[in-house]
Design a protein around this motif. Structure first.
Motif, mmCIF file in Angstrom:
data_model
loop_
_atom_site.group_PDB
_atom_site.id
_atom_site.type_symbol
_atom_site.label_atom_id
_atom_site.label_comp_id
_atom_site.label_asym_id
_atom_site.label_seq_id
_atom_site.Cartn_x
_atom_site.Cartn_y
_atom_site.Cartn_z
ATOM 1 N N MET A 143 0.842 -1.176 0.000
ATOM 2 C CA MET A 143 0.000 0.000 0.000
ATOM 3 C C MET A 143 0.888 1.240 0.000
ATOM 4 O O MET A 143 1.862 1.326 0.732
ATOM 5 N N PHE A 144 0.541 2.202 -0.858
ATOM 6 C CA PHE A 144 1.249 3.478 -0.864
ATOM 7 C C PHE A 144 0.763 4.325 0.307
ATOM 8 O O PHE A 144 -0.422 4.446 0.537
ATOM 9 N N LEU A 145 1.689 4.886 1.056
ATOM 10 C CA LEU A 145 1.331 5.827 2.112
ATOM 11 C C LEU A 145 1.683 7.253 1.726
ATOM 12 O O LEU A 145 1.075 8.200 2.198
ATOM 13 N N GLU A 146 2.684 7.372 0.835
ATOM 14 C CA GLU A 146 3.101 8.689 0.394
ATOM 15 C C GLU A 146 3.660 8.573 -1.009
ATOM 16 O O GLU A 146 4.396 7.640 -1.314
ATOM 17 N N VAL A 147 3.290 9.511 -1.849
ATOM 18 C CA VAL A 147 3.778 9.550 -3.226
ATOM 19 C C VAL A 147 4.470 10.881 -3.428
ATOM 20 O O VAL A 147 3.904 11.934 -3.121
ATOM 21 N N ARG A 148 5.700 10.841 -3.919
ATOM 22 C CA ARG A 148 6.448 12.059 -4.238
ATOM 23 C C ARG A 148 6.730 12.054 -5.731
ATOM 24 O O ARG A 148 7.201 11.060 -6.267
ATOM 25 N N VAL A 149 6.431 13.171 -6.365
ATOM 26 C CA VAL A 149 6.601 13.290 -7.809
ATOM 27 C C VAL A 149 7.389 14.563 -8.098
ATOM 28 O O VAL A 149 7.108 15.620 -7.528
ATOM 29 N N LYS A 150 8.379 14.440 -8.981
ATOM 30 C CA LYS A 150 9.184 15.597 -9.384
ATOM 31 C C LYS A 150 9.601 15.403 -10.836
ATOM 32 O O LYS A 150 9.936 14.294 -11.249
ATOM 33 N N ASN A 151 9.594 16.479 -11.612
ATOM 34 C CA ASN A 151 9.945 16.437 -13.038
ATOM 35 C C ASN A 151 9.159 15.367 -13.783
ATOM 36 O O ASN A 151 9.704 14.568 -14.533
ATOM 37 N N PHE A 152 7.860 15.353 -13.563
ATOM 38 C CA PHE A 152 6.983 14.375 -14.185
ATOM 39 C C PHE A 152 5.772 15.115 -14.728
ATOM 40 O O PHE A 152 4.974 15.656 -13.975
ATOM 41 N N PHE A 153 5.657 15.172 -16.050
ATOM 42 C CA PHE A 153 4.596 15.918 -16.721
ATOM 43 C C PHE A 153 4.544 17.351 -16.199
ATOM 44 O O PHE A 153 5.485 18.080 -16.376
ATOM 45 N N VAL A 154 3.475 17.749 -15.533
ATOM 46 C CA VAL A 154 3.317 19.151 -15.109
ATOM 47 C C VAL A 154 4.032 19.467 -13.805
ATOM 48 O O VAL A 154 4.100 20.626 -13.410
ATOM 49 N N PHE A 155 4.571 18.464 -13.131
ATOM 50 C CA PHE A 155 5.200 18.686 -11.825
ATOM 51 C C PHE A 155 6.695 18.920 -11.995
ATOM 52 O O PHE A 155 7.482 17.986 -12.064
ATOM 53 N N LYS A 156 7.082 20.179 -12.076
ATOM 54 C CA LYS A 156 8.514 20.508 -12.168
ATOM 55 C C LYS A 156 9.154 20.437 -10.789
ATOM 56 O O LYS A 156 10.223 19.877 -10.616
ATOM 57 N N ASN A 157 8.484 21.008 -9.801
ATOM 58 C CA ASN A 157 8.949 20.932 -8.416
ATOM 59 C C ASN A 157 8.331 19.701 -7.762
ATOM 60 O O ASN A 157 7.309 19.187 -8.211
ATOM 61 N N GLN A 158 8.935 19.254 -6.708
ATOM 62 C CA GLN A 158 8.437 18.058 -6.016
ATOM 63 C C GLN A 158 7.106 18.336 -5.324
ATOM 64 O O GLN A 158 6.935 19.363 -4.674
ATOM 65 N N ILE A 159 6.157 17.422 -5.506
ATOM 66 C CA ILE A 159 4.906 17.465 -4.750
ATOM 67 C C ILE A 159 4.845 16.197 -3.907
ATOM 68 O O ILE A 159 5.417 15.177 -4.262
ATOM 69 N N VAL A 160 4.169 16.287 -2.781
ATOM 70 C CA VAL A 160 4.014 15.139 -1.890
ATOM 71 C C VAL A 160 2.521 14.905 -1.699
ATOM 72 O O VAL A 160 1.790 15.815 -1.311
ATOM 73 N N PHE A 161 2.087 13.693 -2.011
ATOM 74 C CA PHE A 161 0.691 13.301 -1.842
ATOM 75 C C PHE A 161 0.675 12.227 -0.761
ATOM 76 O O PHE A 161 1.202 11.136 -0.946
#
Length: 62
Positions: free
Chosen positions: A1-19
């Protein structure tokens, strides 16, 4: 199970976002204005799932 997702430099996310997901909730909603990155976040989660399951990752630009 995912508890936290971090995305950076992926499609529209240039800066890191944390979900962050709450493991006690069975339902999670993603909402926001148009062009905020909701679909891109879902694509990122699907890509991580495919990588973890050793499946082919297909990413198509918007």
């Amino acid at each position: 199970m995912f508890l936290e997702v971090r995305v950076k430099n992926f499609f529209v996310f240039k800066n890191q976002i944390v979900f962050t997901l709450d493991p006690l909730n069975k339902t999670t909603a993603i909402y926001g204005p148009n062009n905020a990155g909701k679909s891109c976040l879902i694509k990122g989660i699907q890509a991580m799932k495919d990588i973890l399951l050793n499946q082919k990752v297909e990413l198509k630009s918007n």
